[in-house]
Design a protein around this motif. Structure first.
Motif, PDB file in Angstrom:
ATOM      1  N   ASP A 252       0.826  -1.213   0.000  1.00 46.53           N
ATOM      2  CA  ASP A 252       0.000   0.000   0.000  1.00 46.53           C
ATOM      3  C   ASP A 252       0.857   1.259   0.000  1.00 46.53           C
ATOM      4  O   ASP A 252       0.580   2.222  -0.730  1.00 46.53           O
ATOM      5  CB  ASP A 252      -0.933   0.008   1.218  1.00 46.53           C
ATOM      6  N   ILE A 253       1.902   1.262   0.822  1.00 43.32           N
ATOM      7  CA  ILE A 253       2.809   2.415   0.889  1.00 43.32           C
ATOM      8  C   ILE A 253       3.466   2.654  -0.469  1.00 43.32           C
ATOM      9  O   ILE A 253       3.536   3.786  -0.963  1.00 43.32           O
ATOM     10  CB  ILE A 253       3.882   2.199   1.978  1.00 43.32           C
ATOM     11  N   LEU A 254       3.955   1.580  -1.081  1.00 43.68           N
ATOM     12  CA  LEU A 254       4.613   1.700  -2.382  1.00 43.68           C
ATOM     13  C   LEU A 254       3.663   2.223  -3.453  1.00 43.68           C
ATOM     14  O   LEU A 254       4.000   3.120  -4.228  1.00 43.68           O
ATOM     15  CB  LEU A 254       5.171   0.332  -2.805  1.00 43.68           C
ATOM     16  N   MET A 255       2.459   1.675  -3.490  1.00 41.43           N
ATOM     17  CA  MET A 255       1.518   2.026  -4.555  1.00 41.43           C
ATOM     18  C   MET A 255       0.930   3.422  -4.386  1.00 41.43           C
ATOM     19  O   MET A 255       0.630   4.108  -5.368  1.00 41.43           O
ATOM     20  CB  MET A 255       0.399   0.988  -4.624  1.00 41.43           C
ATOM     21  N   GLN A 256       0.764   3.879  -3.147  1.00 39.63           N
ATOM     22  CA  GLN A 256       0.215   5.217  -2.915  1.00 39.63           C
ATOM     23  C   GLN A 256       1.122   6.296  -3.496  1.00 39.63           C
ATOM     24  O   GLN A 256       0.650   7.248  -4.148  1.00 39.63           O
ATOM     25  CB  GLN A 256       0.009   5.437  -1.414  1.00 39.63           C
ATOM     26  N   LYS A 257       2.426   6.171  -3.267  1.00 34.88           N
ATOM     27  CA  LYS A 257       3.360   7.163  -3.798  1.00 34.88           C
ATOM     28  C   LYS A 257       3.491   7.049  -5.321  1.00 34.88           C
ATOM     29  O   LYS A 257       3.613   8.055  -6.028  1.00 34.88           O
ATOM     30  CB  LYS A 257       4.730   7.016  -3.130  1.00 34.88           C
ATOM     31  N   LEU A 258       3.450   5.823  -5.827  1.00 33.93           N
ATOM     32  CA  LEU A 258       3.511   5.644  -7.275  1.00 33.93           C
ATOM     33  C   LEU A 258       2.289   6.278  -7.941  1.00 33.93           C
ATOM     34  O   LEU A 258       2.406   6.926  -8.989  1.00 33.93           O
ATOM     35  CB  LEU A 258       3.593   4.160  -7.618  1.00 33.93           C
ATOM     36  N   HIS A 259       1.130   6.115  -7.323  1.00 31.82           N
ATOM     37  CA  HIS A 259      -0.096   6.700  -7.864  1.00 31.82           C
ATOM     38  C   HIS A 259       0.009   8.225  -7.932  1.00 31.82           C
ATOM     39  O   HIS A 259      -0.387   8.849  -8.930  1.00 31.82           O
ATOM     40  CB  HIS A 259      -1.291   6.291  -7.007  1.00 31.82           C
ATOM     41  N   LYS A 260       0.559   8.819  -6.887  1.00 30.80           N
ATOM     42  CA  LYS A 260       0.741  10.275  -6.879  1.00 30.80           C
ATOM     43  C   LYS A 260       1.688  10.703  -8.006  1.00 30.80           C
ATOM     44  O   LYS A 260       1.433  11.694  -8.709  1.00 30.80           O
ATOM     45  CB  LYS A 260       1.300  10.722  -5.522  1.00 30.80           C
ATOM     46  N   ALA A 261       2.761   9.953  -8.210  1.00 27.51           N
ATOM     47  CA  ALA A 261       3.721  10.278  -9.270  1.00 27.51           C
ATOM     48  C   ALA A 261       3.086  10.141 -10.649  1.00 27.51           C
ATOM     49  O   ALA A 261       3.330  10.961 -11.540  1.00 27.51           O
ATOM     50  CB  ALA A 261       4.954   9.384  -9.161  1.00 27.51           C
ATOM     51  N   VAL A 262       2.267   9.112 -10.838  1.00 31.09           N
ATOM     52  CA  VAL A 262       1.589   8.908 -12.124  1.00 31.09           C
ATOM     53  C   VAL A 262       0.674  10.087 -12.435  1.00 31.09           C
ATOM     54  O   VAL A 262       0.659  10.615 -13.559  1.00 31.09           O
ATOM     55  CB  VAL A 262       0.792   7.583 -12.107  1.00 31.09           C
ATOM     56  N   ALA A 278       9.510  -9.434  -7.269  1.00 31.89           N
ATOM     57  CA  ALA A 278       9.102 -10.844  -7.316  1.00 31.89           C
ATOM     58  C   ALA A 278       7.942 -11.120  -6.365  1.00 31.89           C
ATOM     59  O   ALA A 278       7.316 -12.190  -6.448  1.00 31.89           O
ATOM     60  CB  ALA A 278      10.286 -11.749  -6.967  1.00 31.89           C
ATOM     61  N   ASN A 279       7.649 -10.182  -5.473  1.00 34.52           N
ATOM     62  CA  ASN A 279       6.570 -10.363  -4.498  1.00 34.52           C
ATOM     63  C   ASN A 279       5.219 -10.441  -5.214  1.00 34.52           C
ATOM     64  O   ASN A 279       4.855  -9.550  -5.973  1.00 34.52           O
ATOM     65  CB  ASN A 279       6.587  -9.204  -3.496  1.00 34.52           C
ATOM     66  N   SER A 280       4.473 -11.495  -4.951  1.00 33.84           N
ATOM     67  CA  SER A 280       3.218 -11.729  -5.676  1.00 33.84           C
ATOM     68  C   SER A 280       2.166 -10.675  -5.355  1.00 33.84           C
ATOM     69  O   SER A 280       1.379 -10.284  -6.237  1.00 33.84           O
ATOM     70  CB  SER A 280       2.681 -13.122  -5.358  1.00 33.84           C
ATOM     71  N   ALA A 281       2.128 -10.179  -4.114  1.00 34.26           N
ATOM     72  CA  ALA A 281       1.150  -9.156  -3.751  1.00 34.26           C
ATOM     73  C   ALA A 281       1.428  -7.855  -4.488  1.00 34.26           C
ATOM     74  O   ALA A 281       0.497  -7.154  -4.931  1.00 34.26           O
ATOM     75  CB  ALA A 281       1.156  -8.923  -2.242  1.00 34.26           C
ATOM     76  N   LEU A 282       2.690  -7.504  -4.652  1.00 33.27           N
ATOM     77  CA  LEU A 282       3.055  -6.284  -5.383  1.00 33.27           C
ATOM     78  C   LEU A 282       2.734  -6.445  -6.866  1.00 33.27           C
ATOM     79  O   LEU A 282       2.236  -5.516  -7.511  1.00 33.27           O
ATOM     80  CB  LEU A 282       4.540  -5.967  -5.184  1.00 33.27           C
ATOM     81  N   ARG A 283       2.994  -7.610  -7.409  1.00 26.14           N
ATOM     82  CA  ARG A 283       2.664  -7.865  -8.815  1.00 26.14           C
ATOM     83  C   ARG A 283       1.156  -7.768  -9.041  1.00 26.14           C
ATOM     84  O   ARG A 283       0.697  -7.176 -10.034  1.00 26.14           O
ATOM     85  CB  ARG A 283       3.180  -9.242  -9.227  1.00 26.14           C
ATOM     86  N   ASP A 284       0.396  -8.356  -8.123  1.00 27.26           N
ATOM     87  CA  ASP A 284      -1.068  -8.280  -8.231  1.00 27.26           C
ATOM     88  C   ASP A 284      -1.544  -6.844  -8.142  1.00 27.26           C
ATOM     89  O   ASP A 284      -2.487  -6.440  -8.842  1.00 27.26           O
ATOM     90  CB  ASP A 284      -1.714  -9.121  -7.129  1.00 27.26           C
ATOM     91  N   ALA A 285      -0.899  -6.053  -7.264  1.00 25.52           N
ATOM     92  CA  ALA A 285      -1.286  -4.647  -7.107  1.00 25.52           C
ATOM     93  C   ALA A 285      -1.024  -3.869  -8.392  1.00 25.52           C
ATOM     94  O   ALA A 285      -1.810  -2.986  -8.765  1.00 25.52           O
ATOM     95  CB  ALA A 285      -0.526  -4.019  -5.937  1.00 25.52           C
ATOM     96  N   PHE A 286       0.061  -4.175  -9.078  1.00 25.92           N
ATOM     97  CA  PHE A 286       0.363  -3.510 -10.343  1.00 25.92           C
ATOM     98  C   PHE A 286      -0.672  -3.849 -11.405  1.00 25.92           C
ATOM     99  O   PHE A 286      -1.149  -2.971 -12.133  1.00 25.92           O
ATOM    100  CB  PHE A 286       1.765  -3.903 -10.818  1.00 25.92           C
ATOM    101  N   VAL A 287      -1.020  -5.119 -11.488  1.00 25.59           N
ATOM    102  CA  VAL A 287      -2.024  -5.540 -12.472  1.00 25.59           C
ATOM    103  C   VAL A 287      -3.358  -4.855 -12.198  1.00 25.59           C
ATOM    104  O   VAL A 287      -4.018  -4.328 -13.107  1.00 25.59           O
ATOM    105  CB  VAL A 287      -2.179  -7.070 -12.461  1.00 25.59           C
ATOM    106  N   ALA A 288      -3.752  -4.840 -10.909  1.00 20.26           N
ATOM    107  CA  ALA A 288      -5.023  -4.212 -10.530  1.00 20.26           C
ATOM    108  C   ALA A 288      -4.996  -2.713 -10.812  1.00 20.26           C
ATOM    109  O   ALA A 288      -5.998  -2.127 -11.260  1.00 20.26           O
ATOM    110  CB  ALA A 288      -5.310  -4.471  -9.050  1.00 20.26           C
ATOM    111  N   TYR A 289      -3.848  -2.078 -10.565  1.00 19.92           N
ATOM    112  CA  TYR A 289      -3.724  -0.636 -10.817  1.00 19.92           C
ATOM    113  C   TYR A 289      -3.878  -0.337 -12.309  1.00 19.92           C
ATOM    114  O   TYR A 289      -4.561   0.620 -12.699  1.00 19.92           O
ATOM    115  CB  TYR A 289      -2.364  -0.145 -10.323  1.00 19.92           C
ATOM    116  N   GLY A 290      -3.235  -1.148 -13.121  1.00 16.26           N
ATOM    117  CA  GLY A 290      -3.335  -0.948 -14.555  1.00 16.26           C
ATOM    118  C   GLY A 290      -4.752  -1.069 -15.065  1.00 16.26           C
ATOM    119  O   GLY A 290      -5.193  -0.291 -15.923  1.00 16.26           O
ATOM    120  N   GLN A 291      -5.489  -2.035 -14.512  1.00 13.94           N
ATOM    121  CA  GLN A 291      -6.877  -2.226 -14.921  1.00 13.94           C
ATOM    122  C   GLN A 291      -7.767  -1.085 -14.456  1.00 13.94           C
ATOM    123  O   GLN A 291      -8.644  -0.628 -15.190  1.00 13.94           O
ATOM    124  CB  GLN A 291      -7.387  -3.563 -14.370  1.00 13.94           C
TER     125      GLN A 291
END
Length: 338
Positions: A252-262, A278-291
């Motif tokens: 969540d911490i990683l994706m929140q800042k990435l979202h702001k940058a995007v 390689a973390n599966s939760a982070l990979r899933d978060a990226f896929v979900a974000y893209g969608q």
């Protein structure tokens, strides 16, 4: 035609790879299991193991590629950042090889190489490659940063950690729970079996696009301390849920800042790189974000998430095309940014 030998020795993996005209021919890596009993990488042991591994690994990479030493046009090596003793082994070998073969040297920034892992491909690899510009979340044991990638050799840091990295947080929290090293993969495995909403942990309030994970580590430690006063078996009885909740917090911490940058940089292409990718939760978060936000998402194959020479050779290939070589007297460096 350009054939590049890449050498990676920044930490505890000795790796060599051959790239011909941007296509990977071989990528050989020797890992070091000796550090597991110490709960972390021991620099002196790492450098000694690199000395033992470097010649067999390079020899195997050259033979697997179906070439000889005489076919190689340049040597690309990781100059830093990393463990200085480990870097010295790879740097010294690269210099000696280049001198013996009368070919140029190419120094490679290890962080830039992780980003360039997205461009590593074999002849039968047809996955789409990122177009410029794109934002890359670079997350590993030593680094957590958001990088604006404008070209193969042109990158700028948008945000980075002001203290600890995400991978370091995983490893240290795993150690507190008595899990083996490296802790990140273990937390990922156990976390996939647990309830990610069971526990709540500290999320820092840092300005702009920078990260901080020291507060998360402290809150996690204090939480376990308080719970174990009431129940000494708390960790063992709740291990899966603890790992799942910790993993969710970090992602969540990683994706929140990435979202702001995007949003602020108006970029619709995002990528993730580094060991934690390689973390599966982070990979899933990226896929979900893209969608959700209709972004193009790029996730590297598992083989190129951890330290490897393929990504080093890829940087070397594009620097070779730009005639960007280095002098043989340049020393390695332990700390540097992109």
């Amino acid at each position: 035609m350009a054939i590049i030998l890449g050498i990676e020795s920044s930490c505890d993996d000795t790796s060599a790879a051959i790239i011909r005209d941007g296509i990977l021919l071989s990528n050989v890596t020797a890992s070091q299991a000796v550090h597991e009993q110490y709960g972390g990488v021991v620099p002196e042991l790492a450098s000694r193991a690199h000395q033992q591994n470097i010649i067999p690994v390079v020899d195997a990479a050259i033979k697997k590629a179906g070439i000889t030493n005489e076919h190689i046009d340049a040597v690309a090596f990781t100059r830093g950042p990393g463990l200085l003793g480990s870097l010295l082994v790879g740097t010294s070998f690269a210099k000696g090889f280049a001198l013996a073969q009368h070919i140029p040297l190419i120094d490679v920034n290890h962080l830039q190489a992780h980003v360039m892992a997205h461009f590593v491909r074999t002849n039968d690899d047809m996955r789409p490659l990122p177009e410029f510009p794109f934002l890359c979340l670079l997350v590993s044991g030593g680094n957590s940063q958001i990088v604006m990638v404008k070209d193969y050799n042109k990158m700028e840091i948008v945000g980075q950690t002001i203290d600890d990295a995400a991978g370091e947080a995983f490893d240290k929290c795993a150690k507190v729970m008595g899990l083996p090293y490296p802790g990140g993969p273990v937390i990922n495995k156990l976390g996939n079996l647990g309830n990610a909403d069971r526990f709540q942990f500290h999320k820092p309030n840092i300005a702009d696009y920078d990260y901080s994970f020291s507060g998360l580590k402290t809150s996690f430690l204090y939480f376990l301390r308080d719970e174990m006063k009431e129940n000494p078996n708390f960790i063992e009885e709740n291990k899966n849920d603890l790992c799942a909740s910790l993993q969710k917090t970090v992602v969540d911490i990683l994706m929140q800042k990435l979202h702001k940058a995007v949003k602020d940089h108006h970029v619709k292409r995002i990528a993730v790189a580094g060991g934690v990718s390689a973390n599966s939760a982070l990979r899933d978060a990226f896929v979900a974000y893209g969608q959700k936000y209709h972004c193009d998402v790029f996730i590297p194959p598992f083989a190129y998430t951890t330290d490897n020479a393929a990504m080093v050779a890829m940087v070397g290939y594009y620097k070779f095309l730009a005639n960007d070589f280095c002098e043989p007297n340049l020393p390695p460096y332990a700390r540097v940014t992109i």
